[in-house]
Design a protein around this motif. Sequence first.
Motif, PDB file in Angstrom:
ATOM      1  N   ALA A 140      65.564  43.300 -61.549  1.00 33.31           N
ATOM      2  CA  ALA A 140      64.084  43.818 -61.095  1.00 33.31           C
ATOM      3  C   ALA A 140      63.186  42.711 -60.865  1.00 33.31           C
ATOM      4  O   ALA A 140      62.328  42.560 -60.232  1.00 33.31           O
ATOM      5  N   GLU A 141      63.205  41.878 -62.066  1.00 30.74           N
ATOM      6  CA  GLU A 141      62.447  40.675 -62.354  1.00 30.74           C
ATOM      7  C   GLU A 141      62.486  39.599 -61.182  1.00 30.74           C
ATOM      8  O   GLU A 141      61.558  39.284 -60.310  1.00 30.74           O
ATOM      9  N   ILE A 142      63.760  39.511 -60.642  1.00 30.11           N
ATOM     10  CA  ILE A 142      64.129  38.402 -59.584  1.00 30.11           C
ATOM     11  C   ILE A 142      63.905  39.041 -58.230  1.00 30.11           C
ATOM     12  O   ILE A 142      63.496  38.338 -57.227  1.00 30.11           O
ATOM     13  N   SER A 143      64.126  40.324 -58.150  1.00 29.36           N
ATOM     14  CA  SER A 143      63.747  41.133 -57.015  1.00 29.36           C
ATOM     15  C   SER A 143      62.206  40.990 -56.534  1.00 29.36           C
ATOM     16  O   SER A 143      61.997  40.782 -55.513  1.00 29.36           O
ATOM     17  N   ALA A 144      61.357  40.712 -57.663  1.00 29.13           N
ATOM     18  CA  ALA A 144      59.989  40.691 -57.356  1.00 29.13           C
ATOM     19  C   ALA A 144      59.688  39.505 -56.614  1.00 29.13           C
ATOM     20  O   ALA A 144      58.681  39.298 -55.956  1.00 29.13           O
ATOM     21  N   TRP A 145      60.177  38.507 -57.394  1.00 32.66           N
ATOM     22  CA  TRP A 145      60.023  36.936 -57.063  1.00 32.66           C
ATOM     23  C   TRP A 145      60.458  36.840 -55.560  1.00 32.66           C
ATOM     24  O   TRP A 145      59.898  36.314 -54.533  1.00 32.66           O
ATOM     25  N   VAL A 146      61.777  37.587 -55.130  1.00 39.15           N
ATOM     26  CA  VAL A 146      62.329  37.298 -53.840  1.00 39.15           C
ATOM     27  C   VAL A 146      61.531  38.251 -52.749  1.00 39.15           C
ATOM     28  O   VAL A 146      61.067  37.489 -51.739  1.00 39.15           O
ATOM     29  N   GLY A 147      61.018  39.298 -53.097  1.00 36.09           N
ATOM     30  CA  GLY A 147      60.237  40.148 -52.479  1.00 36.09           C
ATOM     31  C   GLY A 147      59.011  39.665 -51.809  1.00 36.09           C
ATOM     32  O   GLY A 147      58.479  39.645 -50.783  1.00 36.09           O
ATOM     33  N   ALA A 148      58.383  39.269 -53.076  1.00 35.40           N
ATOM     34  CA  ALA A 148      56.979  38.762 -52.649  1.00 35.40           C
ATOM     35  C   ALA A 148      56.968  37.130 -51.818  1.00 35.40           C
ATOM     36  O   ALA A 148      56.213  36.849 -51.107  1.00 35.40           O
ATOM     37  N   GLY A 149      58.162  36.523 -52.462  1.00 38.47           N
ATOM     38  CA  GLY A 149      58.214  35.257 -51.946  1.00 38.47           C
ATOM     39  C   GLY A 149      58.523  35.244 -50.233  1.00 38.47           C
ATOM     40  O   GLY A 149      58.014  34.449 -49.562  1.00 38.47           O
ATOM     41  N   VAL A 150      59.324  36.022 -50.061  1.00 39.63           N
ATOM     42  CA  VAL A 150      59.866  36.437 -48.617  1.00 39.63           C
ATOM     43  C   VAL A 150      58.370  36.770 -47.892  1.00 39.63           C
ATOM     44  O   VAL A 150      58.309  36.222 -46.791  1.00 39.63           O
ATOM     45  N   MET A 151      57.687  37.719 -48.229  1.00 43.07           N
ATOM     46  CA  MET A 151      56.506  37.995 -47.695  1.00 43.07           C
ATOM     47  C   MET A 151      55.614  36.874 -47.466  1.00 43.07           C
ATOM     48  O   MET A 151      55.158  36.575 -46.332  1.00 43.07           O
ATOM     49  N   LEU A 152      55.452  36.021 -48.577  1.00 44.18           N
ATOM     50  CA  LEU A 152      54.628  35.120 -48.444  1.00 44.18           C
ATOM     51  C   LEU A 152      54.986  33.907 -47.541  1.00 44.18           C
ATOM     52  O   LEU A 152      54.194  33.211 -46.765  1.00 44.18           O
ATOM     53  N   MET A 153      56.516  33.622 -47.318  1.00 49.13           N
ATOM     54  CA  MET A 153      56.808  32.806 -46.478  1.00 49.13           C
ATOM     55  C   MET A 153      56.384  33.150 -45.204  1.00 49.13           C
ATOM     56  O   MET A 153      56.116  32.402 -44.286  1.00 49.13           O
ATOM     57  N   ILE A 154      56.900  34.520 -44.697  1.00 45.71           N
ATOM     58  CA  ILE A 154      56.360  34.925 -43.359  1.00 45.71           C
ATOM     59  C   ILE A 154      55.016  34.567 -43.296  1.00 45.71           C
ATOM     60  O   ILE A 154      54.399  34.292 -42.059  1.00 45.71           O
ATOM     61  N   THR A 155      54.277  35.148 -44.192  1.00 48.60           N
ATOM     62  CA  THR A 155      52.555  34.878 -44.072  1.00 48.60           C
ATOM     63  C   THR A 155      52.373  33.541 -43.620  1.00 48.60           C
ATOM     64  O   THR A 155      51.600  33.292 -42.651  1.00 48.60           O
ATOM     65  N   TYR A 156      52.718  32.678 -44.447  1.00 50.78           N
ATOM     66  CA  TYR A 156      52.525  31.077 -44.223  1.00 50.78           C
ATOM     67  C   TYR A 156      52.956  30.814 -42.810  1.00 50.78           C
ATOM     68  O   TYR A 156      52.226  30.197 -42.295  1.00 50.78           O
ATOM     69  N   PHE A 157      54.298  30.970 -42.453  1.00 45.53           N
ATOM     70  CA  PHE A 157      54.352  30.466 -41.139  1.00 45.53           C
ATOM     71  C   PHE A 157      53.804  31.187 -40.184  1.00 45.53           C
ATOM     72  O   PHE A 157      53.451  30.456 -38.980  1.00 45.53           O
ATOM     73  N   PHE A 158      53.411  32.471 -40.161  1.00 40.58           N
ATOM     74  CA  PHE A 158      52.531  33.096 -39.216  1.00 40.58           C
ATOM     75  C   PHE A 158      51.206  32.439 -39.110  1.00 40.58           C
ATOM     76  O   PHE A 158      50.707  31.831 -38.251  1.00 40.58           O
ATOM     77  N   TYR A 159      50.534  32.141 -40.312  1.00 44.84           N
ATOM     78  CA  TYR A 159      49.314  31.272 -40.459  1.00 44.84           C
ATOM     79  C   TYR A 159      49.379  29.864 -39.901  1.00 44.84           C
ATOM     80  O   TYR A 159      48.559  29.432 -39.039  1.00 44.84           O
TER      81      TYR A 159
END
Length: 172
Positions: A140-159
């Motif tokens: 659960a801990e690492i899924s939180a990191w991966v889930g938020a990280g993927v979201m932030l990568m997509i956000t960064y690349f969009f910006y």
Amino acid sequence: MKVCGLFEQPGITLGLALLTFTGQNYGAGKYDRIKQGVRAGVVLSVLVNLPFAALEIFCPKLLASLMLNDATVISYTCIFLPVTGVALFALGWLFVFRNACQGMGKTVLPMVSGIVEVAMRVMVVLLLAPRLAFRGVAFAEISAWVGAGVMLMITYFFYQRRLSGKTPDVRG
């Protein structure tokens, strides 16, 4: 969590340095430097986290024994650390991309990523803890990191893509 918290510090520090770097270059209109800085942040994150991940994966009992006395807690720590050690890179990248977005003045989605982290933890604990016991908590801990990280990568690349169409400001 004491060991994890200790090993998170370099990633947090790298992220904060990148926040400042990104903010300064965003303000100066030097968008290509932001790309270079984020790339360097990803590479540095891997290099910094390699020894920490190795320690968590291969020496959990040693690490736990440095901070804990209770045999039961040490045994749980020996389950938790190798799982989180494998995903320490994802956490480092989360810090890189979250702070890069914030440095570009985009603060809402990085804040939402914290909510995603909590939601991922709860969802995975509910799904995996009954089947995997305490190891499910670690996942659960690492899924939180991966889930938020993927979201932030997509956000960064969009910006970043939106910025690539802009002409940098020429300030003298």
